[in-house]
Design a protein around this motif. Sequence first.
Motif, PDB file in Angstrom:
ATOM      1  N   PRO A  37       4.939 -17.558 -15.481  1.00 36.75           N
ATOM      2  CA  PRO A  37       5.578 -16.440 -14.786  1.00 36.75           C
ATOM      3  C   PRO A  37       4.589 -15.730 -13.866  1.00 36.75           C
ATOM      4  O   PRO A  37       3.476 -15.398 -14.273  1.00 36.75           O
ATOM      5  CB  PRO A  37       6.030 -15.517 -15.911  1.00 36.75           C
ATOM      6  N   VAL A  38       4.988 -15.530 -12.637  1.00 36.08           N
ATOM      7  CA  VAL A  38       4.119 -14.917 -11.621  1.00 36.08           C
ATOM      8  C   VAL A  38       4.897 -13.833 -10.893  1.00 36.08           C
ATOM      9  O   VAL A  38       6.074 -13.991 -10.611  1.00 36.08           O
ATOM     10  CB  VAL A  38       3.665 -15.982 -10.603  1.00 36.08           C
ATOM     11  N   HIS A  39       4.232 -12.729 -10.604  1.00 38.88           N
ATOM     12  CA  HIS A  39       4.788 -11.768  -9.658  1.00 38.88           C
ATOM     13  C   HIS A  39       3.664 -11.283  -8.755  1.00 38.88           C
ATOM     14  O   HIS A  39       2.490 -11.391  -9.077  1.00 38.88           O
ATOM     15  CB  HIS A  39       5.533 -10.622 -10.351  1.00 38.88           C
ATOM     16  N   LEU A  40       4.042 -10.822  -7.585  1.00 43.00           N
ATOM     17  CA  LEU A  40       3.092 -10.351  -6.593  1.00 43.00           C
ATOM     18  C   LEU A  40       3.159  -8.838  -6.512  1.00 43.00           C
ATOM     19  O   LEU A  40       4.221  -8.246  -6.684  1.00 43.00           O
ATOM     20  CB  LEU A  40       3.439 -10.938  -5.217  1.00 43.00           C
ATOM     21  N   GLU A  41       2.012  -8.234  -6.258  1.00 44.15           N
ATOM     22  CA  GLU A  41       1.969  -6.782  -6.083  1.00 44.15           C
ATOM     23  C   GLU A  41       1.301  -6.485  -4.747  1.00 44.15           C
ATOM     24  O   GLU A  41       0.187  -6.954  -4.482  1.00 44.15           O
ATOM     25  CB  GLU A  41       1.176  -6.139  -7.217  1.00 44.15           C
ATOM     26  N   CYS A  42       2.003  -5.746  -3.899  1.00 46.86           N
ATOM     27  CA  CYS A  42       1.479  -5.389  -2.585  1.00 46.86           C
ATOM     28  C   CYS A  42       0.251  -4.492  -2.757  1.00 46.86           C
ATOM     29  O   CYS A  42       0.298  -3.502  -3.488  1.00 46.86           O
ATOM     30  CB  CYS A  42       2.561  -4.684  -1.776  1.00 46.86           C
ATOM     31  N   ASP A  43      -0.847  -4.834  -2.076  1.00 44.34           N
ATOM     32  CA  ASP A  43      -2.067  -4.028  -2.160  1.00 44.34           C
ATOM     33  C   ASP A  43      -1.962  -2.746  -1.329  1.00 44.34           C
ATOM     34  O   ASP A  43      -2.785  -1.852  -1.481  1.00 44.34           O
ATOM     35  CB  ASP A  43      -3.269  -4.839  -1.682  1.00 44.34           C
ATOM     36  N   VAL A  44      -0.949  -2.648  -0.463  1.00 47.20           N
ATOM     37  CA  VAL A  44      -0.784  -1.466   0.379  1.00 47.20           C
ATOM     38  C   VAL A  44       0.073  -0.409  -0.326  1.00 47.20           C
ATOM     39  O   VAL A  44      -0.332   0.734  -0.478  1.00 47.20           O
ATOM     40  CB  VAL A  44      -0.161  -1.840   1.742  1.00 47.20           C
ATOM     41  N   CYS A  45       1.284  -0.809  -0.774  1.00 48.41           N
ATOM     42  CA  CYS A  45       2.205   0.187  -1.343  1.00 48.41           C
ATOM     43  C   CYS A  45       2.436   0.030  -2.842  1.00 48.41           C
ATOM     44  O   CYS A  45       3.043   0.888  -3.462  1.00 48.41           O
ATOM     45  CB  CYS A  45       3.552   0.136  -0.615  1.00 48.41           C
ATOM     46  N   GLY A  46       1.989  -1.089  -3.447  1.00 46.67           N
ATOM     47  CA  GLY A  46       2.135  -1.286  -4.881  1.00 46.67           C
ATOM     48  C   GLY A  46       3.462  -1.886  -5.312  1.00 46.67           C
ATOM     49  O   GLY A  46       3.702  -2.070  -6.494  1.00 46.67           O
ATOM     50  N   ASP A  47       4.349  -2.209  -4.357  1.00 54.00           N
ATOM     51  CA  ASP A  47       5.639  -2.815  -4.698  1.00 54.00           C
ATOM     52  C   ASP A  47       5.415  -4.153  -5.390  1.00 54.00           C
ATOM     53  O   ASP A  47       4.598  -4.957  -4.961  1.00 54.00           O
ATOM     54  CB  ASP A  47       6.472  -3.013  -3.425  1.00 54.00           C
ATOM     55  N   ALA A  48       6.139  -4.374  -6.491  1.00 57.83           N
ATOM     56  CA  ALA A  48       6.060  -5.649  -7.211  1.00 57.83           C
ATOM     57  C   ALA A  48       7.279  -6.483  -6.858  1.00 57.83           C
ATOM     58  O   ALA A  48       8.401  -5.973  -6.831  1.00 57.83           O
ATOM     59  CB  ALA A  48       5.995  -5.407  -8.715  1.00 57.83           C
ATOM     60  N   HIS A  49       7.050  -7.759  -6.568  1.00 59.06           N
ATOM     61  CA  HIS A  49       8.131  -8.648  -6.191  1.00 59.06           C
ATOM     62  C   HIS A  49       7.746 -10.078  -6.524  1.00 59.06           C
ATOM     63  O   HIS A  49       6.630 -10.344  -6.949  1.00 59.06           O
ATOM     64  CB  HIS A  49       8.470  -8.491  -4.701  1.00 59.06           C
TER      65      HIS A  49
ATOM     66  N   PRO B 228       9.891 -15.647  -3.822  1.00 57.51           N
ATOM     67  CA  PRO B 228      11.040 -15.779  -2.911  1.00 57.51           C
ATOM     68  C   PRO B 228      11.435 -14.479  -2.208  1.00 57.51           C
ATOM     69  O   PRO B 228      12.046 -14.508  -1.151  1.00 57.51           O
ATOM     70  CB  PRO B 228      12.176 -16.244  -3.821  1.00 57.51           C
ATOM     71  N   GLU B 229      11.062 -13.333  -2.783  1.00 59.93           N
ATOM     72  CA  GLU B 229      11.405 -12.043  -2.179  1.00 59.93           C
ATOM     73  C   GLU B 229      10.443 -11.670  -1.045  1.00 59.93           C
ATOM     74  O   GLU B 229      10.702 -10.742  -0.291  1.00 59.93           O
ATOM     75  CB  GLU B 229      11.380 -10.935  -3.224  1.00 59.93           C
ATOM     76  N   ARG B 230       9.346 -12.400  -0.930  1.00 59.30           N
ATOM     77  CA  ARG B 230       8.323 -12.081   0.076  1.00 59.30           C
ATOM     78  C   ARG B 230       8.565 -12.966   1.308  1.00 59.30           C
ATOM     79  O   ARG B 230       8.229 -14.135   1.315  1.00 59.30           O
ATOM     80  CB  ARG B 230       6.942 -12.342  -0.509  1.00 59.30           C
ATOM     81  N   PRO B 231       9.169 -12.416   2.355  1.00 58.06           N
ATOM     82  CA  PRO B 231       9.546 -13.234   3.500  1.00 58.06           C
ATOM     83  C   PRO B 231       8.350 -13.782   4.270  1.00 58.06           C
ATOM     84  O   PRO B 231       7.307 -13.139   4.365  1.00 58.06           O
ATOM     85  CB  PRO B 231      10.362 -12.289   4.372  1.00 58.06           C
TER      86      PRO B 231
ATOM     87  N   THR C 168       3.069 -14.314   5.012  1.00 56.59           N
ATOM     88  CA  THR C 168       4.110 -13.514   4.380  1.00 56.59           C
ATOM     89  C   THR C 168       3.766 -12.036   4.471  1.00 56.59           C
ATOM     90  O   THR C 168       2.636 -11.665   4.772  1.00 56.59           O
ATOM     91  CB  THR C 168       4.281 -13.904   2.903  1.00 56.59           C
ATOM     92  N   HIS C 169       4.768 -11.204   4.179  1.00 57.34           N
ATOM     93  CA  HIS C 169       4.539  -9.760   4.171  1.00 57.34           C
ATOM     94  C   HIS C 169       5.405  -9.116   3.102  1.00 57.34           C
ATOM     95  O   HIS C 169       6.385  -9.686   2.656  1.00 57.34           O
ATOM     96  CB  HIS C 169       4.809  -9.149   5.546  1.00 57.34           C
ATOM     97  N   CYS C 170       5.025  -7.914   2.708  1.00 56.75           N
ATOM     98  CA  CYS C 170       5.734  -7.170   1.679  1.00 56.75           C
ATOM     99  C   CYS C 170       7.131  -6.809   2.177  1.00 56.75           C
ATOM    100  O   CYS C 170       7.284  -6.292   3.285  1.00 56.75           O
ATOM    101  CB  CYS C 170       4.968  -5.895   1.343  1.00 56.75           C
ATOM    102  N   PRO C 171       8.176  -7.060   1.355  1.00 56.82           N
ATOM    103  CA  PRO C 171       9.522  -6.709   1.777  1.00 56.82           C
ATOM    104  C   PRO C 171       9.753  -5.188   1.823  1.00 56.82           C
ATOM    105  O   PRO C 171      10.683  -4.728   2.467  1.00 56.82           O
ATOM    106  CB  PRO C 171      10.419  -7.355   0.729  1.00 56.82           C
ATOM    107  N   GLU C 172       8.885  -4.416   1.184  1.00 57.35           N
ATOM    108  CA  GLU C 172       9.047  -2.955   1.150  1.00 57.35           C
ATOM    109  C   GLU C 172       8.361  -2.272   2.332  1.00 57.35           C
ATOM    110  O   GLU C 172       8.970  -1.482   3.038  1.00 57.35           O
ATOM    111  CB  GLU C 172       8.485  -2.407  -0.169  1.00 57.35           C
ATOM    112  N   CYS C 173       7.064  -2.574   2.566  1.00 59.17           N
ATOM    113  CA  CYS C 173       6.310  -1.847   3.592  1.00 59.17           C
ATOM    114  C   CYS C 173       5.819  -2.716   4.749  1.00 59.17           C
ATOM    115  O   CYS C 173       5.327  -2.193   5.737  1.00 59.17           O
ATOM    116  CB  CYS C 173       5.121  -1.130   2.955  1.00 59.17           C
TER     117      CYS C 173
END
Length: 58
Positions: free
Chosen positions: A9-21, A24-27, A35-40
Amino acid sequence: MSYVGPTVPVHLECDVCGDAHTIPERPDDPDAGGTHCPECGGKPFTVHRNGLTWHPEP
């Protein structure tokens, strides 16, 4: 037939805003080169892998 090992199991955490995704959610943005964070929209991220003793989930 190719071998597919056990999944981890893997998830990514944005180093800029902290959003976890998840991956596949990271376009992917071929024009911006990756790729880039879907939030920021930030590019740097940290990968968290559950179940590995050398990189445990906090």
